[in-house]
Design a protein around this motif. Structure first.
Motif, PDB file in Angstrom:
ATOM      1  N   ASP A  54       0.805  -1.222   0.000  1.00 56.24           N
ATOM      2  CA  ASP A  54       0.000   0.000   0.000  1.00 56.24           C
ATOM      3  C   ASP A  54       0.840   1.273   0.000  1.00 56.24           C
ATOM      4  O   ASP A  54       0.307   2.367   0.069  1.00 56.24           O
ATOM      5  N   LYS A  55       2.156   1.135  -0.097  1.00 51.83           N
ATOM      6  CA  LYS A  55       3.058   2.296  -0.118  1.00 51.83           C
ATOM      7  C   LYS A  55       3.566   2.528  -1.529  1.00 51.83           C
ATOM      8  O   LYS A  55       3.737   1.586  -2.310  1.00 51.83           O
ATOM      9  N   GLU A  56       3.847   3.783  -1.843  1.00 50.33           N
ATOM     10  CA  GLU A  56       4.395   4.131  -3.148  1.00 50.33           C
ATOM     11  C   GLU A  56       5.793   3.535  -3.295  1.00 50.33           C
ATOM     12  O   GLU A  56       6.588   3.558  -2.353  1.00 50.33           O
ATOM     13  N   VAL A  57       6.080   3.023  -4.475  1.00 46.15           N
ATOM     14  CA  VAL A  57       7.394   2.439  -4.746  1.00 46.15           C
ATOM     15  C   VAL A  57       8.429   3.567  -4.742  1.00 46.15           C
ATOM     16  O   VAL A  57       8.247   4.579  -5.430  1.00 46.15           O
ATOM     17  N   PRO A  58       9.511   3.410  -3.978  1.00 48.64           N
ATOM     18  CA  PRO A  58      10.509   4.474  -3.907  1.00 48.64           C
ATOM     19  C   PRO A  58      11.303   4.619  -5.204  1.00 48.64           C
ATOM     20  O   PRO A  58      11.419   3.664  -5.989  1.00 48.64           O
ATOM     21  N   ALA A  59      11.858   5.800  -5.395  1.00 43.97           N
ATOM     22  CA  ALA A  59      12.679   6.075  -6.578  1.00 43.97           C
ATOM     23  C   ALA A  59      13.823   5.071  -6.655  1.00 43.97           C
ATOM     24  O   ALA A  59      14.414   4.698  -5.641  1.00 43.97           O
ATOM     25  N   GLY A  60      14.118   4.629  -7.863  1.00 46.44           N
ATOM     26  CA  GLY A  60      15.203   3.686  -8.077  1.00 46.44           C
ATOM     27  C   GLY A  60      14.790   2.230  -7.980  1.00 46.44           C
ATOM     28  O   GLY A  60      15.605   1.333  -8.186  1.00 46.44           O
ATOM     29  N   TRP A  61      13.529   1.980  -7.671  1.00 42.48           N
ATOM     30  CA  TRP A  61      13.008   0.621  -7.541  1.00 42.48           C
ATOM     31  C   TRP A  61      11.803   0.462  -8.445  1.00 42.48           C
ATOM     32  O   TRP A  61      11.149   1.431  -8.798  1.00 42.48           O
ATOM     33  N   ARG A  62      11.503  -0.785  -8.806  1.00 40.02           N
ATOM     34  CA  ARG A  62      10.285  -1.089  -9.563  1.00 40.02           C
ATOM     35  C   ARG A  62       9.698  -2.380  -9.011  1.00 40.02           C
ATOM     36  O   ARG A  62      10.425  -3.242  -8.491  1.00 40.02           O
ATOM     37  N   ALA A  63       8.389  -2.486  -9.100  1.00 36.34           N
ATOM     38  CA  ALA A  63       7.717  -3.712  -8.658  1.00 36.34           C
ATOM     39  C   ALA A  63       7.996  -4.810  -9.671  1.00 36.34           C
ATOM     40  O   ALA A  63       7.992  -4.567 -10.876  1.00 36.34           O
ATOM     41  N   ASP A  64       8.248  -6.022  -9.197  1.00 32.31           N
ATOM     42  CA  ASP A  64       8.476  -7.130 -10.126  1.00 32.31           C
ATOM     43  C   ASP A  64       7.209  -7.935 -10.381  1.00 32.31           C
ATOM     44  O   ASP A  64       7.232  -8.907 -11.120  1.00 32.31           O
ATOM     45  N   GLY A  65       6.094  -7.527  -9.766  1.00 29.43           N
ATOM     46  CA  GLY A  65       4.808  -8.154 -10.041  1.00 29.43           C
ATOM     47  C   GLY A  65       4.329  -9.146  -8.999  1.00 29.43           C
ATOM     48  O   GLY A  65       3.194  -9.595  -9.062  1.00 29.43           O
ATOM     49  N   VAL A  66       5.177  -9.493  -8.045  1.00 28.13           N
ATOM     50  CA  VAL A  66       4.782 -10.459  -7.016  1.00 28.13           C
ATOM     51  C   VAL A  66       4.286  -9.699  -5.793  1.00 28.13           C
ATOM     52  O   VAL A  66       4.944  -8.789  -5.303  1.00 28.13           O
ATOM     53  N   ARG A  67       3.105 -10.082  -5.323  1.00 30.37           N
ATOM     54  CA  ARG A  67       2.485  -9.503  -4.129  1.00 30.37           C
ATOM     55  C   ARG A  67       1.931 -10.640  -3.285  1.00 30.37           C
ATOM     56  O   ARG A  67       1.511 -11.656  -3.807  1.00 30.37           O
ATOM     57  N   GLY A  68       1.932 -10.435  -1.993  1.00 36.28           N
ATOM     58  CA  GLY A  68       1.369 -11.441  -1.099  1.00 36.28           C
ATOM     59  C   GLY A  68       1.854 -11.241   0.317  1.00 36.28           C
ATOM     60  O   GLY A  68       2.319 -10.154   0.677  1.00 36.28           O
ATOM     61  N   SER A  69       1.775 -12.292   1.098  1.00 32.91           N
ATOM     62  CA  SER A  69       2.260 -12.225   2.475  1.00 32.91           C
ATOM     63  C   SER A  69       3.778 -12.102   2.461  1.00 32.91           C
ATOM     64  O   SER A  69       4.445 -12.332   1.444  1.00 32.91           O
ATOM     65  N   ARG A  70       4.316 -11.743   3.604  1.00 31.31           N
ATOM     66  CA  ARG A  70       5.784 -11.653   3.722  1.00 31.31           C
ATOM     67  C   ARG A  70       6.424 -12.982   3.334  1.00 31.31           C
ATOM     68  O   ARG A  70       7.419 -13.011   2.608  1.00 31.31           O
ATOM     69  N   GLU A  71       5.850 -14.069   3.805  1.00 31.01           N
ATOM     70  CA  GLU A  71       6.409 -15.389   3.524  1.00 31.01           C
ATOM     71  C   GLU A  71       6.366 -15.712   2.026  1.00 31.01           C
ATOM     72  O   GLU A  71       7.321 -16.259   1.480  1.00 31.01           O
ATOM     73  N   GLU A  72       5.241 -15.404   1.368  1.00 30.40           N
ATOM     74  CA  GLU A  72       5.126 -15.654  -0.074  1.00 30.40           C
ATOM     75  C   GLU A  72       6.153 -14.831  -0.851  1.00 30.40           C
ATOM     76  O   GLU A  72       6.797 -15.341  -1.773  1.00 30.40           O
ATOM     77  N   CYS A  73       6.301 -13.582  -0.470  1.00 25.97           N
ATOM     78  CA  CYS A  73       7.261 -12.719  -1.160  1.00 25.97           C
ATOM     79  C   CYS A  73       8.697 -13.176  -0.917  1.00 25.97           C
ATOM     80  O   CYS A  73       9.517 -13.198  -1.840  1.00 25.97           O
ATOM     81  N   MET A  74       9.004 -13.563   0.317  1.00 26.46           N
ATOM     82  CA  MET A  74      10.355 -14.049   0.614  1.00 26.46           C
ATOM     83  C   MET A  74      10.667 -15.336  -0.145  1.00 26.46           C
ATOM     84  O   MET A  74      11.789 -15.524  -0.612  1.00 26.46           O
ATOM     85  N   LYS A  75       9.683 -16.194  -0.300  1.00 27.56           N
ATOM     86  CA  LYS A  75       9.890 -17.423  -1.072  1.00 27.56           C
ATOM     87  C   LYS A  75      10.260 -17.074  -2.513  1.00 27.56           C
ATOM     88  O   LYS A  75      11.187 -17.659  -3.081  1.00 27.56           O
ATOM     89  N   HIS A  76       9.559 -16.118  -3.096  1.00 25.95           N
ATOM     90  CA  HIS A  76       9.863 -15.689  -4.461  1.00 25.95           C
ATOM     91  C   HIS A  76      11.279 -15.127  -4.540  1.00 25.95           C
ATOM     92  O   HIS A  76      12.047 -15.483  -5.442  1.00 25.95           O
ATOM     93  N   VAL A  77      11.634 -14.247  -3.606  1.00 29.60           N
ATOM     94  CA  VAL A  77      12.974 -13.652  -3.610  1.00 29.60           C
ATOM     95  C   VAL A  77      14.034 -14.740  -3.491  1.00 29.60           C
ATOM     96  O   VAL A  77      15.041 -14.729  -4.215  1.00 29.60           O
ATOM     97  N   ASP A  78      13.829 -15.703  -2.616  1.00 31.36           N
ATOM     98  CA  ASP A  78      14.778 -16.808  -2.453  1.00 31.36           C
ATOM     99  C   ASP A  78      14.948 -17.602  -3.745  1.00 31.36           C
ATOM    100  O   ASP A  78      16.039 -18.091  -4.033  1.00 31.36           O
ATOM    101  N   GLU A  79      13.884 -17.715  -4.522  1.00 35.31           N
ATOM    102  CA  GLU A  79      13.943 -18.475  -5.775  1.00 35.31           C
ATOM    103  C   GLU A  79      14.642 -17.705  -6.893  1.00 35.31           C
ATOM    104  O   GLU A  79      15.340 -18.305  -7.717  1.00 35.31           O
TER     105      GLU A  79
END
Length: 65
Positions: free
Chosen positions: A23-48
């Motif tokens: 729900d926060k604006e993406v900071p300058a220098g970053w872009r969303a990669d399209g994955v959203r969800g719980s912290r655990e779901e997002c961390m799993k994606h990052v780990d992969e």
């Protein structure tokens, strides 16, 4: 602990990843990669996907040597 917060995965020009509240604006220098969800779901994606922690510029420089 899952408080119901929704996160999104961000990536920067150096191909480094971060979690950010959805729900926060993406900071300058970053872009969303399209994955959203719980912290655990997002961390799993990052780990992969973030298998090489070196910044992109360093990987490119080392590959050129």
């Amino acid at each position: 602990m899952d408080d119901g917060a929704v996160f999104q995965v961000l990536v920067n020009e150096e191909e480094q990843y971060s979690l950010w509240p959805a729900d926060k604006e993406v900071p300058a220098g970053w872009r969303a990669d399209g994955v959203r969800g719980s912290r655990e779901e997002c961390m799993k994606h990052v780990d992969e996907v973030w298998t090489d922690m070196r910044p992109r510029s360093l990987r490119e420089r080392m590959a050129a040597e």
